[in-house]
Design an enzyme around this catalytic site. Sequence first.
Site, short mmCIF file in Angstrom:
data_model
loop_
_atom_site.label_atom_id
_atom_site.label_comp_id
_atom_site.label_asym_id
_atom_site.label_seq_id
_atom_site.Cartn_x
_atom_site.Cartn_y
_atom_site.Cartn_z
N GLY A 169 -27.66 22.98 71.46
CA GLY A 169 -28.89 22.98 72.25
C GLY A 169 -29.87 24.00 71.69
N GLY A 170 -30.73 24.47 72.57
CA GLY A 170 -31.75 25.44 72.14
C GLY A 170 -31.14 26.72 71.60
N GLY A 403 -46.89 22.32 36.35
CA GLY A 403 -47.14 23.18 37.50
C GLY A 403 -45.98 24.13 37.74
CB ALA A 404 -42.35 23.76 37.23
C1 HXC Z 1 -20.91 27.58 82.03
C2 HXC Z 1 -19.34 26.90 80.52
C3 HXC Z 1 -20.35 26.44 79.66
C4 HXC Z 1 -21.69 26.60 80.06
C5 HXC Z 1 -18.47 26.06 78.74
N1 HXC Z 1 -18.19 26.63 79.91
N2 HXC Z 1 -19.77 25.92 78.56
N3 HXC Z 1 -19.62 27.46 81.71
N4 HXC Z 1 -21.92 27.18 81.25
N5 HXC Z 1 -22.69 26.21 79.30
C6 HXC Z 1 -16.88 26.98 80.44
C7 HXC Z 1 -16.07 25.76 80.81
O1 HXC Z 1 -16.36 25.36 82.12
C8 HXC Z 1 -14.64 26.30 80.70
O2 HXC Z 1 -14.35 27.06 81.82
C9 HXC Z 1 -14.76 27.26 79.54
O3 HXC Z 1 -16.14 27.59 79.42
C10 HXC Z 1 -14.30 26.67 78.23
O4 HXC Z 1 -14.93 25.42 78.08
P1 HXC Z 1 -14.10 24.12 77.67
O5 HXC Z 1 -15.00 22.98 77.93
O6 HXC Z 1 -12.77 24.13 78.35
O7 HXC Z 1 -13.88 24.37 76.15
P2 HXC Z 1 -13.90 23.35 74.95
O8 HXC Z 1 -13.08 22.16 75.28
O9 HXC Z 1 -13.55 24.14 73.74
O10 HXC Z 1 -15.42 22.86 74.85
C11 HXC Z 1 -16.44 23.77 74.51
C12 HXC Z 1 -17.82 23.13 74.72
C13 HXC Z 1 -17.93 22.57 76.14
C14 HXC Z 1 -18.00 21.99 73.71
C15 HXC Z 1 -18.86 24.21 74.43
O11 HXC Z 1 -17.53 23.58 77.06
C16 HXC Z 1 -19.30 22.15 76.49
O12 HXC Z 1 -19.73 21.05 76.11
N6 HXC Z 1 -20.00 22.99 77.25
C17 HXC Z 1 -21.32 22.68 77.74
C18 HXC Z 1 -22.31 22.76 76.62
C19 HXC Z 1 -23.71 22.60 77.12
O13 HXC Z 1 -24.15 21.49 77.42
N7 HXC Z 1 -24.41 23.71 77.25
C20 HXC Z 1 -25.74 23.74 77.68
C21 HXC Z 1 -26.55 23.41 76.41
S1 HXC Z 1 -28.22 23.47 76.72
P3 HXC Z 1 -12.86 27.23 82.39
O14 HXC Z 1 -13.03 27.97 83.66
O15 HXC Z 1 -12.32 25.86 82.55
O16 HXC Z 1 -12.12 28.02 81.35
C22 HXC Z 1 -28.59 24.99 76.30
C23 HXC Z 1 -30.00 25.23 76.44
C24 HXC Z 1 -30.39 26.46 75.74
O17 HXC Z 1 -27.82 25.77 75.92
C25 HXC Z 1 -31.87 26.46 75.74
C26 HXC Z 1 -32.44 27.56 75.01
C27 HXC Z 1 -33.89 27.31 74.80
#
Ligand code: HXC
Length: 513
Positions: A169-170, A403-404
């Site tokens: 993501g971002g 040019g290079a």
């Molecule tokens: C809160 C999160 C989290 C998040 C993971 N966890 N991402 N909690 N916010 N963004 C937590 C899970 O609930 C889990 O908690 C623990 O972290 C480990 O995650 P798992 O999913 O069990 O691990 P894994 O299978 O290795 O997968 C990792 C992952 C997946 C691929 C990163 O967790 C995932 O897809 N997370 C969401 C990603 C996402 O969409 N993020 C937002 C992106 S947008 P427990 O308690 O079960 O251990 C963004 C915008 C930024 O970031 C903008 C900036 C401009």
Amino acid sequence: MNEKLKQLEQKIAEAQLGGGQKRIDAQHKKGKLTARERIHFLMDEGTFEEIGMLVQHRSSDFGLDKERYLGDGVVTGYGHVNGRLTYVFSQDFTVFGGSLSETHAEKICKIMDLAMQNGAPVIGLNDSGGARIQEGVVSLGGYADIFYRNVRSSGVIPQLSAIMGPCAGGAVYSPAMTDFILMVENTSYMFVTGPNVVKTVTHEEVTSEELGGAITHATKSGVTHFACANEVETINYLKQLLSYMPQNCEEDAPAQSYTSDNETRTELNDIIPANANQPYDIREIIEKVIDTDTFLEVHKLFAENIVVGFARLAGRSIGIVANQPAVLAGVLDINSSTKAARFVRFCDSFNIPLLVFEDVPGFLPGTDQEWNAIITNGAKLLYAFSEATVPRITVITRKAYGGAYDVMNSKHIGADMNYAWPSAEIAVMGAKGAAEIIFKNEISTAKDKEGKWKEKETEYQSMFANPYRAAERGFIDEVIKPEDTRSKLIRAFKMLENKVDQLPKKKHGNIPL
Ligand code: HXC
């Protein structure tokens, strides 16, 4: 008193356990180190001082008040790397997947502010699921606070990002605005939208590794500068990189002691093949000119027709930009121009002198290049060299065409010293093409057209395919024997040690982006 000390010790132990032993074991099972283990390998022993170990998030939405961890998913602090002050943040995947909350972001910002105020590099060890979903917009705001500091710090202090897990993501835009990105093969990835979104929107099926793994970004996109086999290798690269850099833009990079020796390198006399169209590996020349084993190549797997990296010459840190005749004949194209331009600008920002080896037949022709803006992108390299005020030296080993010739750090765009080997060919274009154009009539009316063309090609070749025309005009300062290259460069860089050059007063230039 003992009770109070005990309480503190308990808190420290709790913080060090992050999200708990089970999650630490899961991290290890994936072949990943923990946030603290990474810092342990990075920092000189016993020098790390943690800041904000007891910070906790403030949110109570979605039951978050029942789950708080000391440190809130990021270990931050300062210490020494190679004996020099360095700030670090290391995201802890065992706490909410290393996700970025308001307080997590505040901890990172505090480190970035300290680094700016004290003029020292920042290293980010990224391992995060992105914005903490439960916190909503405050975590997005936290990212923006970091982005803003990335930009403020750019060109002031070195910023390095190691991606050691997810970065999606971002969140990718903070590393993207730092100076160098390093990724770990198979356990890290970076993308703006993941495989699921890609499948929904474009119907493409792709794995995380294919979409945004280390090799993908090292070879296809150029987003990462290094693809490392494992985390320890990544950390070693971070340390090596820092060793070539100053602490900030007002300092010089640290020099290593050097005792003058026999600097003649006779092996260089035989590197250029007799046939001007035969390739050779420019790295052979680089290795023989610089101090032994000091070349740290950057962006090695991307746009391989140009080679860039750090090295030492007589102990001093330099940046090298070199056309690579072994790949696409060393031609300049979109990717090689942007790769080199970014490197040149980094070196110029941080007072690292530039050495250019030139063997370039020109820019790559074709619709692909034109339609994807070789004009704009090629101009980036021209702009970057023209803008650079650090000492700049060019050695033309063979071709410097079209040019290079201008773009590759020519005298005309501010290079300080320009050398050519006797094998140099400096002309508007190659002899074959030139003869076809300027002797068109003679060739078309000749009985033996092929023979005439060959004759005219040879005539053009003997007149222009050498360094002497350019040397007559002073565009080349000296035609040198290859074996003397190292000694000439050592002396010239020493002579330029105190160079002062300033750009005209302006807010900032407008590099063609
Ligand atoms: C809160 C999160 C989290 C998040 C993971 N966890 N991402 N909690 N916010 N963004 C937590 C899970 O609930 C889990 O908690 C623990 O972290 C480990 O995650 P798992 O999913 O069990 O691990 P894994 O299978 O290795 O997968 C990792 C992952 C997946 C691929 C990163 O967790 C995932 O897809 N997370 C969401 C990603 C996402 O969409 N993020 C937002 C992106 S947008 P427990 O308690 O079960 O251990 C963004 C915008 C930024 O970031 C903008 C900036 C401009």
